[in-house]
Scaffold this motif. Structure first.
Motif, PDB file in Angstrom:
ATOM      1  N   ASP A 108       0.866  -1.183   0.000  1.00  0.00           N
ATOM      2  CA  ASP A 108       0.000   0.000   0.000  1.00  0.00           C
ATOM      3  C   ASP A 108       0.903   1.233   0.000  1.00  0.00           C
ATOM      4  N   LEU A 109       1.264   1.693  -1.178  1.00  0.00           N
ATOM      5  CA  LEU A 109       2.135   2.855  -1.291  1.00  0.00           C
ATOM      6  C   LEU A 109       1.354   4.158  -1.416  1.00  0.00           C
ATOM      7  N   SER A 110       0.000   4.064  -1.485  1.00  0.00           N
ATOM      8  CA  SER A 110      -0.786   5.276  -1.718  1.00  0.00           C
ATOM      9  C   SER A 110      -2.112   5.303  -0.971  1.00  0.00           C
ATOM     10  N   GLY A 111      -2.361   4.344  -0.064  1.00  0.00           N
ATOM     11  CA  GLY A 111      -3.638   4.275   0.642  1.00  0.00           C
ATOM     12  C   GLY A 111      -3.510   4.483   2.139  1.00  0.00           C
ATOM     13  N   GLY A 112      -4.456   3.912   2.884  1.00  0.00           N
ATOM     14  CA  GLY A 112      -4.560   4.166   4.319  1.00  0.00           C
ATOM     15  C   GLY A 112      -3.436   3.621   5.170  1.00  0.00           C
ATOM     16  N   PHE A 113      -2.675   2.653   4.654  1.00  0.00           N
ATOM     17  CA  PHE A 113      -1.560   2.091   5.409  1.00  0.00           C
ATOM     18  C   PHE A 113      -0.216   2.364   4.736  1.00  0.00           C
ATOM     19  N   HIS A 148     -16.893   0.554  10.662  1.00  0.00           N
ATOM     20  CA  HIS A 148     -16.494   1.768   9.947  1.00  0.00           C
ATOM     21  C   HIS A 148     -15.825   1.462   8.607  1.00  0.00           C
ATOM     22  N   ARG A 149     -15.873   2.429   7.710  1.00  0.00           N
ATOM     23  CA  ARG A 149     -15.152   2.345   6.444  1.00  0.00           C
ATOM     24  C   ARG A 149     -13.665   2.626   6.684  1.00  0.00           C
ATOM     25  N   PRO A 150     -12.777   2.117   5.829  1.00  0.00           N
ATOM     26  CA  PRO A 150     -11.343   2.401   5.996  1.00  0.00           C
ATOM     27  C   PRO A 150     -11.008   3.881   5.922  1.00  0.00           C
ATOM     28  N   ASP A 151     -11.823   4.659   5.161  1.00  0.00           N
ATOM     29  CA  ASP A 151     -11.532   6.080   4.980  1.00  0.00           C
ATOM     30  C   ASP A 151     -12.452   6.989   5.804  1.00  0.00           C
ATOM     31  N   GLU A 152     -13.137   6.442   6.781  1.00  0.00           N
ATOM     32  CA  GLU A 152     -14.078   7.237   7.586  1.00  0.00           C
ATOM     33  C   GLU A 152     -13.327   8.294   8.393  1.00  0.00           C
ATOM     34  N   ILE A 208     -12.037   0.271  24.620  1.00  0.00           N
ATOM     35  CA  ILE A 208     -12.465   0.113  23.233  1.00  0.00           C
ATOM     36  C   ILE A 208     -11.262  -0.363  22.419  1.00  0.00           C
ATOM     37  N   THR A 209     -11.379  -1.526  21.806  1.00  0.00           N
ATOM     38  CA  THR A 209     -10.321  -1.997  20.917  1.00  0.00           C
ATOM     39  C   THR A 209     -10.570  -1.428  19.521  1.00  0.00           C
ATOM     40  N   LEU A 210      -9.488  -1.051  18.844  1.00  0.00           N
ATOM     41  CA  LEU A 210      -9.575  -0.381  17.547  1.00  0.00           C
ATOM     42  C   LEU A 210      -8.946  -1.235  16.446  1.00  0.00           C
ATOM     43  N   ALA A 211      -9.677  -1.400  15.358  1.00  0.00           N
ATOM     44  CA  ALA A 211      -9.147  -2.042  14.147  1.00  0.00           C
ATOM     45  C   ALA A 211      -9.455  -1.127  12.977  1.00  0.00           C
ATOM     46  N   LEU A 212      -8.709  -0.021  12.913  1.00  0.00           N
ATOM     47  CA  LEU A 212      -8.903   1.026  11.919  1.00  0.00           C
ATOM     48  C   LEU A 212      -7.574   1.331  11.240  1.00  0.00           C
ATOM     49  N   THR A 213      -7.616   2.117  10.164  1.00  0.00           N
ATOM     50  CA  THR A 213      -6.378   2.566   9.557  1.00  0.00           C
ATOM     51  C   THR A 213      -5.762   3.668  10.419  1.00  0.00           C
ATOM     52  N   ILE A 214      -4.588   4.146  10.027  1.00  0.00           N
ATOM     53  CA  ILE A 214      -3.807   5.009  10.909  1.00  0.00           C
ATOM     54  C   ILE A 214      -4.489   6.339  11.208  1.00  0.00           C
ATOM     55  N   ARG A 215      -4.921   7.056  10.186  1.00  0.00           N
ATOM     56  CA  ARG A 215      -5.537   8.371  10.433  1.00  0.00           C
ATOM     57  C   ARG A 215      -6.820   8.262  11.258  1.00  0.00           C
ATOM     58  N   PRO A 216      -7.724   7.327  10.943  1.00  0.00           N
ATOM     59  CA  PRO A 216      -8.911   7.182  11.793  1.00  0.00           C
ATOM     60  C   PRO A 216      -8.596   6.825  13.241  1.00  0.00           C
ATOM     61  N   THR A 217      -7.545   6.043  13.474  1.00  0.00           N
ATOM     62  CA  THR A 217      -7.163   5.727  14.853  1.00  0.00           C
ATOM     63  C   THR A 217      -6.834   7.004  15.619  1.00  0.00           C
ATOM     64  N   ILE A 218      -6.066   7.878  14.975  1.00  0.00           N
ATOM     65  CA  ILE A 218      -5.718   9.157  15.598  1.00  0.00           C
ATOM     66  C   ILE A 218      -6.983   9.981  15.843  1.00  0.00           C
ATOM     67  N   THR A 219      -7.866  10.017  14.843  1.00  0.00           N
ATOM     68  CA  THR A 219      -9.079  10.828  14.940  1.00  0.00           C
ATOM     69  C   THR A 219      -9.988  10.355  16.064  1.00  0.00           C
ATOM     70  N   ALA A 231      -1.354  -3.302  14.055  1.00  0.00           N
ATOM     71  CA  ALA A 231      -1.619  -2.475  12.880  1.00  0.00           C
ATOM     72  C   ALA A 231      -1.672  -0.989  13.226  1.00  0.00           C
ATOM     73  N   GLY A 232      -1.873  -0.663  14.502  1.00  0.00           N
ATOM     74  CA  GLY A 232      -1.882   0.731  14.935  1.00  0.00           C
ATOM     75  C   GLY A 232      -0.682   1.100  15.774  1.00  0.00           C
ATOM     76  N   PHE A 233       0.220   0.156  15.948  1.00  0.00           N
ATOM     77  CA  PHE A 233       1.423   0.387  16.755  1.00  0.00           C
ATOM     78  C   PHE A 233       2.467   1.056  15.867  1.00  0.00           C
ATOM     79  N   HIS A 234       2.282   2.335  15.635  1.00  0.00           N
ATOM     80  CA  HIS A 234       3.086   3.056  14.653  1.00  0.00           C
ATOM     81  C   HIS A 234       3.599   4.362  15.239  1.00  0.00           C
ATOM     82  N   THR A 235       4.822   4.705  14.887  1.00  0.00           N
ATOM     83  CA  THR A 235       5.453   5.927  15.377  1.00  0.00           C
ATOM     84  C   THR A 235       4.618   7.164  15.076  1.00  0.00           C
ATOM     85  N   ALA A 236       4.032   7.210  13.879  1.00  0.00           N
ATOM     86  CA  ALA A 236       3.268   8.389  13.471  1.00  0.00           C
ATOM     87  C   ALA A 236       2.103   8.658  14.413  1.00  0.00           C
ATOM     88  N   ILE A 237       1.503   7.625  14.958  1.00  0.00           N
ATOM     89  CA  ILE A 237       0.382   7.807  15.882  1.00  0.00           C
ATOM     90  C   ILE A 237       0.873   8.403  17.198  1.00  0.00           C
TER      91      ILE A 237
END
Length: 386
Positions: free
Chosen positions: A37-42, A203-207, A225-236, A256-262
């Motif tokens: 995924d070089l251009s999407g939610g992940f 939720h949708r991946p781009d919600e 609350i456990t989260l299974a979302l893409t990176i930006r929605p997790t932050i939101t 999947a959400g254990f990311h430095t950016a978050i």
């Protein structure tokens, strides 16, 4: 050599001048593929992971390659779309004739690709997903780097329930194979702990607007609350809960959400978020000389401090290189299987231990429970997965 491996090995051989040759392997080259995924939610995972893998392969190639063969890494972008992932896998297998697929991102994306890879006998090596399905199927074709999403979420949920006396568990998830696994882990751990699974939202991946969903979960009395979302929605989600003044709820993400950016969102927006993953954050271990040296190399290469994606890319590429070396100069599916099953070393960059063997194709089985504190992930506990 067992019958399954013999049958799979036969599919990886192509006729060349009357001699049998392993697909994707010549006298001077090994072709490895990936769909990313070089251009999407992940993309925050995929882009740095690919760059880090290239760095490893370039270093290996400059030193003479693996038993005299250069590694060529062919990467296709699927933009987190399953049909594009299937198309990419078809190209990699049938046009590029890859020996193996390394580090490909996405649970449903890999599952779709397996339908192309398995008949051709193409191994899946350390995909960028911790779904349980990644280890299912022909044993000789499946290798994962860490414990699953399911095990990680269950371990972290159990820790929080016991440590903080929580009684009402909930989930927010994308209704896909990925999301359903985190949802199932939450439900199962609630039952095992004798606490209530209270509510959920999908939720949708781009919600991008979670106000209504969070209001419903707050009304239901959710404590975790456990989260299974893409990176930006997790932050939101975490930011929106704080804006609502909902300060006594805990949020837990999978690897999947254990990311430095978050963790690095300005203003401490994501402070307090928990994660259960099979590796440790890089920044917290920068005093390790090996970690510091690699971080310096990647910072010079990319212009920024390496984050989670780069860590996973380097770790996966290193594991593949070690297995190819152990497989010996006569590289076949059978020798590669033996090479992968011989892996046994401490991975300084990932902060875990890579260890495989016959019948055990999951590398590191330890789960690290982390929390964002003051803009950085901090390891708070660890457990062995079952």
């Amino acid at each position: 050599m067992n019958k399954v491996l013999a049958a799979l090995a036969a599919t990886t051989m192509i006729a060349t001048g009357g001699n049998a040759q392993t697909r994707g392997v010549t006298d001077d080259e090994i072709v490895i593929g990936a769909f990313q995924d070089l251009s999407g939610g992940f993309a925050a995972f995929s882009v740095p992971a690919v760059e880090a893998a290239h760095q490893v392969f370039e270093e290996v190639n400059e030193a003479g390659g693996i038993h005299g063969r250069q590694i060529r890494y062919v990467v296709e972008d699927h933009g987190y779309q399953v049909p594009r992932a299937a198309q990419a896998a078809n190209k990699l297998v049938n046009r590029d004739n890859v020996f193996a697929i390394l580090l490909s991102l996405g649970t449903p994306h890999n599952l779709a690709a397996f339908r192309v890879m398995d008949p051709a006998g193409v191994p899946s090596v350390f995909p960028l997903t911790a779904a349980r399905q990644m280890i299912e199927g022909p044993e000789e074709l499946r290798y994962v780097a860490t414990a699953s999403y399911y095990d990680g979420v269950r371990a972290a949920t159990g820790f929080l329930v016991e440590d903080q006396g929580l009684e009402k568990l909930c989930s927010m998830y994308i209704p896909s194979d990925f999301g359903e696994e985190i949802h199932e882990a939450t439900v199962d751990e609630a039952e095992a702990r004798g606490v209530e699974y209270t509510a959920e939202t999908t939720h949708r991946p781009d919600e991008s607007d979670f106000t209504g969903a969070l209001a419903r979960l707050r009304e239901a009395g959710c404590e975790l609350i456990t989260l299974a979302l893409t990176i930006r929605p997790t932050i939101t989600v975490v930011a929106t809960a704080k804006q609502m003044g909902w300060d006594d709820v805990r949020f837990l993400t999978s690897s999947a959400g254990f990311h430095t950016a978050i963790a690095k969102v300005p203003g401490g927006v994501t402070d307090g978020l928990y994660a259960g993953a099979g590796w440790q954050d890089l920044e917290s271990r920068i005093d390790n000389p090996e970690v510091a040296e690699w971080a310096e190399v990647m910072t010079e290469r990319t212009g920024e401090f390496p984050g989670t994606g780069a860590l996973l890319g380097q770790s996966a590429a290193l594991g593949l290189v070690n297995a190819l070396k152990a497989a010996g100069p006569d590289l076949t599916l059978e020798s590669f299987t033996a090479g992968m099953e011989s892996l046994d070393y401490d991975d300084a960059i990932a902060g875990n231990r890579m260890q495989m063997g016959p019948g055990d194709h999951a590398g590191s089985e330890e789960i690290y429970i982390s929390q964002i504190q003051n803009g950085a992930w901090v390891t708070v506990d660890s457990v062995e997965s079952d």
